[in-house]
Design a protein around this motif. Structure first.
Motif, short mmCIF file in Angstrom:
data_model
loop_
_atom_site.label_atom_id
_atom_site.label_comp_id
_atom_site.label_asym_id
_atom_site.label_seq_id
_atom_site.Cartn_x
_atom_site.Cartn_y
_atom_site.Cartn_z
N GLY A 12 9.88 14.19 32.04
CA GLY A 12 8.44 13.81 31.74
C GLY A 12 7.45 14.66 32.48
O GLY A 12 8.04 15.74 33.13
N PRO A 13 6.22 14.42 32.22
CA PRO A 13 5.04 15.30 32.91
C PRO A 13 5.27 15.21 34.48
O PRO A 13 5.00 16.24 34.96
CB PRO A 13 3.92 14.55 32.27
N LYS A 14 5.59 14.23 34.88
CA LYS A 14 5.73 13.83 36.55
C LYS A 14 6.65 15.00 36.81
O LYS A 14 6.74 15.62 38.04
CB LYS A 14 5.84 12.53 37.10
N THR A 15 7.78 14.88 36.39
CA THR A 15 9.09 15.75 36.69
C THR A 15 8.81 17.10 36.52
O THR A 15 8.91 18.08 37.21
CB THR A 15 10.24 15.43 35.77
N ALA A 16 7.99 17.37 35.06
CA ALA A 16 7.74 18.86 35.05
C ALA A 16 6.76 19.53 36.06
O ALA A 16 6.65 20.36 36.61
CB ALA A 16 6.86 19.00 33.73
N GLY A 17 5.80 18.55 36.50
CA GLY A 17 4.84 18.78 37.71
C GLY A 17 5.52 19.10 38.88
O GLY A 17 5.27 20.17 39.83
N LYS A 18 6.54 18.24 39.39
CA LYS A 18 7.30 18.63 40.62
C LYS A 18 8.13 19.69 40.41
O LYS A 18 8.13 20.48 41.60
CB LYS A 18 8.18 17.05 40.57
N LEU A 19 8.64 19.95 39.24
CA LEU A 19 9.58 21.16 39.39
C LEU A 19 8.42 22.64 39.20
O LEU A 19 9.07 23.77 39.79
CB LEU A 19 10.19 21.29 37.78
N TYR A 20 7.55 22.43 38.99
CA TYR A 20 6.43 23.48 39.03
C TYR A 20 6.16 23.84 40.37
O TYR A 20 6.14 24.85 40.77
CB TYR A 20 5.01 23.30 38.47
N ARG A 21 5.59 22.78 41.15
CA ARG A 21 5.38 22.76 42.72
C ARG A 21 6.49 23.08 43.57
O ARG A 21 6.42 23.85 44.29
CB ARG A 21 4.74 21.38 42.94
N GLU A 22 7.80 22.86 43.12
CA GLU A 22 9.05 23.08 43.96
C GLU A 22 9.67 24.44 43.72
O GLU A 22 10.12 25.36 44.63
CB GLU A 22 9.84 21.96 43.87
N LEU A 23 9.72 24.69 42.42
CA LEU A 23 10.52 26.03 42.02
C LEU A 23 9.55 27.02 40.90
O LEU A 23 10.34 27.99 40.51
CB LEU A 23 11.60 25.39 41.15
N GLY A 24 8.51 26.43 40.95
CA GLY A 24 7.53 27.44 40.17
C GLY A 24 7.93 27.58 38.57
O GLY A 24 7.57 28.52 37.87
N ILE A 25 8.45 26.56 38.26
CA ILE A 25 8.96 26.32 36.74
C ILE A 25 7.73 26.27 35.80
O ILE A 25 7.11 25.45 35.81
CB ILE A 25 9.87 25.48 36.50
N GLU A 26 7.35 27.20 34.85
CA GLU A 26 6.45 27.08 33.78
C GLU A 26 6.78 27.09 32.31
O GLU A 26 6.16 26.25 31.59
CB GLU A 26 5.40 28.21 33.89
N THR A 27 7.88 27.67 32.19
CA THR A 27 8.41 27.84 30.67
C THR A 27 9.91 27.16 30.53
O THR A 27 10.64 27.05 31.58
CB THR A 27 8.35 29.19 30.20
N LEU A 28 10.31 26.83 29.29
CA LEU A 28 11.62 26.48 28.96
C LEU A 28 12.60 27.56 29.77
O LEU A 28 13.67 27.40 30.22
CB LEU A 28 11.91 26.67 27.56
N ASP A 29 12.31 28.96 29.49
CA ASP A 29 13.11 30.13 30.17
C ASP A 29 13.14 29.73 31.68
O ASP A 29 14.42 29.87 32.28
CB ASP A 29 12.39 31.47 29.82
N ASP A 30 12.23 29.48 32.29
CA ASP A 30 12.34 29.03 33.93
C ASP A 30 13.03 27.93 34.14
O ASP A 30 13.86 27.99 35.07
CB ASP A 30 11.05 28.92 34.18
N LEU A 31 13.04 26.96 33.24
CA LEU A 31 13.78 25.93 33.53
C LEU A 31 15.45 26.20 33.24
O LEU A 31 16.17 25.82 34.08
CB LEU A 31 13.31 24.82 32.47
#
Length: 583
Positions: free
Chosen positions: A103-122
């Motif tokens: 969800g959005p909260k998870t997406a935000g945490k993954l961005y802050r922790e790992l810099g994940i911005e896109t599906l490719d990053d994920l």
């Protein structure tokens, strides 16, 4: 010109990004506004552009702040605050949150922790085993993300039917006003009423093709011209591509049949034609029985049909096949044998058995919803707010005590109403298939819709057993949105639709086609499989406000995709027959 769906999409994105940024309360307000904007019955942008900003006061949940953002978007195509939020959180939030469990909260945490911005990053992080090292995650979550990347990519380029069809109606309305247009119709998957579409295909019959193309690309709703030529053009309206093709009137029927598809239907129909010495293509139906093998070209042989679509089928001795059935699921054989179903229509529907009010997560009162149902000419109507249970946000679901209080109010409203108002509930099918309602509550209710809201990643065998247990529960009248899917967001449960149909037939439990355009659950092929076992069907809107009772349109066409006749659907039955079924 921005559509209601496009404007709503901006506020959905707002909500997602704010939630990803750990902002509380505001995301829910934006989501409520987005739902009401999309459901509004008139094009908001048209009214705002005409200087009638008062239209925004009609929309529940749209206060001054949101209204000013809508005006800003209509006038400029952007919202400055949203652009700032995008810069702060440069996440492809729509793509990433299509992953089940992200969800959005998870997406935000993954961005802050790992810099994940896109599906490719994920995908890269999941493959490298980096996600399981983030606090709150683990190998199971990482594996789930990895397994669902393909689904997220597959649906990324598709739009909901509920977004594309209103635009298609607008396009048709514009084209039909042009003097040079003799006939106009949508084609492709949108004419077959598929739950998601790639683009909007429109066909026009005219003797002045270049003039029509010129008018089309100049339509004031067009945001960008992609390409154009003497016989076709493509434009972008909001986020959706619209493709126009013009043909001479005498070839309109054959072109409409050809471009409606599906590909599998057309291939089987062409082969059926070949076996009878005929040739079908976008230019007509041709008798080639006397033509030598050396002849080639699209218009070879004697042309016997093409002006009308019905004529194309009649040239093969077949009745016209409704577009919803053209998926190569036995429709040509059924046509040949005179066994095509007499498909349900919206006029057949007498009521709605799954709706919500402000008692749970709806936006309006029971009285307002009942009045809207009366205005639609319904004979009966059911309030089915959420009960407490797994997958329901705290504070939204009703406790047993609250359910009994609501039943008392519904009884009073029913006594004062011209239509029958049923006291219902949407219970929650937990991971084991239980519904969690006390016996004293069950005894007071008229309609129990049982739906899965959590545990939606179960394997097919487990999910099937879970849903079968709910169907077999003696108190359950309707199995609601059986997969729990959200189109373009999560795939939901996989299950054996034939087994569900068999059990539904044996236990007098209806399987729901949830007409919310984000769900359309069950879908055509699953409905067809269930009907073959004799399952009763319910077509319900899951409406959360009066305007979304109009979702019945999507549900009926989804039912038609499943070969559904009116008598198959319990909410087309007269009141007495329905009450006998419910009891």
């Amino acid at each position: 010109m921005a559509t209601n769906a496009e404007i709503a999409g901006r506020f959905e994105e707002f909500a997602d990004l704010l939630e990803a940024d750990d902002v509380e309360y505001k995301p829910r307000a934006y989501r409520r506004a987005a739902e009401n904007i999309q459901a509004h019955p008139v094009p908001i942008a048209d009214r705002v552009e005409a200087g009638d900003e008062a239209v925004l006061e009609e929309i529940d949940g749209v206060g001054d702040a949101i209204a000013s953002k809508i005006v800003e978007y209509v006038e400029t195509g952007t919202i400055e605050e949203l652009e700032e939020l995008r810069a702060e959180l440069p996440i492809d939030i729509a793509d990433i949150t299509r992953i089940e469990g992200v969800g959005p909260k998870t997406a935000g945490k993954l961005y802050r922790e790992l810099g994940i911005e896109t599906l490719d990053d994920l995908e890269e992080a999941a493959e490298a085993g980096e996600i399981q090292d983030v606090s709150g995650f683990g190998p199971k979550t990482e594996g789930n993300i990895r397994d669902n990347i393909a689904f997220a990519r597959e649906v990324g380029g598709r739009h909901l039917l509920g977004e594309g069809r209103p635009l298609a109606d607008d396009v048709l309305g514009f084209l039909e006003e042009l003097e040079a247009v003799e006939r106009a119709e949508v084609a492709g998957s949108i004419r077959r009423w598929r739950e998601t579409i790639g683009d909007v295909d429109v066909l026009v019959g005219t003797e002045a093709g270049e003039d029509v193309v010129e008018s089309f690309v100049g339509w004031n709703s067009v945001d960008a011209e992609i390409e154009s030529g003497p016989e076709k053009a493509s434009v972008r309206v909001g986020e959706i591509r619209v493709d126009l093709r013009v043909v001479v009137p005498e070839e309109f029927g054959s072109a409409l049949q050809y471009f409606t598809g599906s590909k599998d239907h057309n291939v089987r129909l062409r082969n059926y034609a070949i076996d009878r010495g005929m040739k079908l293509n976008e230019y007509g139906a041709f008798d080639v029985s006397g033509v030598g093998d050396e002849a080639s070209g699209q218009r070879v042989g004697e042309r016997v049909a093409g002006e009308t679509e019905a004529g194309m089928y009649e040239s093969l001795g077949l009745p016209w096949i409704p577009p919803e059935l053209r998926e190569d699921r036995g429709e040509i054989a059924a046509a040949e044998n005179g066994e095509l179903p007499d498909l349900i229509t919206r006029e057949d529907v007498r009521g709605d058995l799954h709706t919500h009010t402000e008692w749970s997560d709806g936006t309006t009162s029971i009285e307002a919803m009942v009045e809207a149902a009366e205005a639609r000419g319904y004979d009966y109507y059911a309030v089915a707010d959420h009960a407490e249970g797994p997958g329901i946000v705290s504070g939204v679901g009703l406790s047993d005590t609250e359910i009994l209080e609501q039943v008392e109010q519904i009884r009073e409203i029913d006594a004062a109403s011209e239509i029958t108002v049923f006291a219902g509930i949407e219970a929650n099918v937990d991971a084991e298939g239980e519904i969690g309602l006390a016996d004293e509550v069950v005894d007071e209710l008229d309609v129990i819709v049982a739906s899965p809201h959590s545990g939606l990643s179960q394997d097919a065998e487990t999910a099937t057993e879970r849903l079968l247990r709910a169907i077999e529960h003696p108190a359950v009248d309707v199995l609601g949105h059986p997969s729990g899917r959200l189109l373009n967001e999560r795939s939901g449960l996989d299950f054996d639709a034939t087994a569900l149909g068999q059990a539904a037939a044996e236990h007098d439990t209806a399987l729901e086609i949830n007409a919310n355009p984000r769900r359309l659950d069950l879908w055509g092929s699953a409905v067809q499989a269930a009907l073959e076992k004799g399952a009763p069907i319910a077509v319900n809107t899951d409406a959360h406000q009066p305007a979304t009772l109009e979702y019945m349109r999507w549900g009926v066409h989804t039912a038609r995709r499943g070969w559904t006749e009116a008598d198959d659907v319990i909410n087309t039955w007269d009141l007495g027959t329905l009450q006998e079924f419910l009891h």
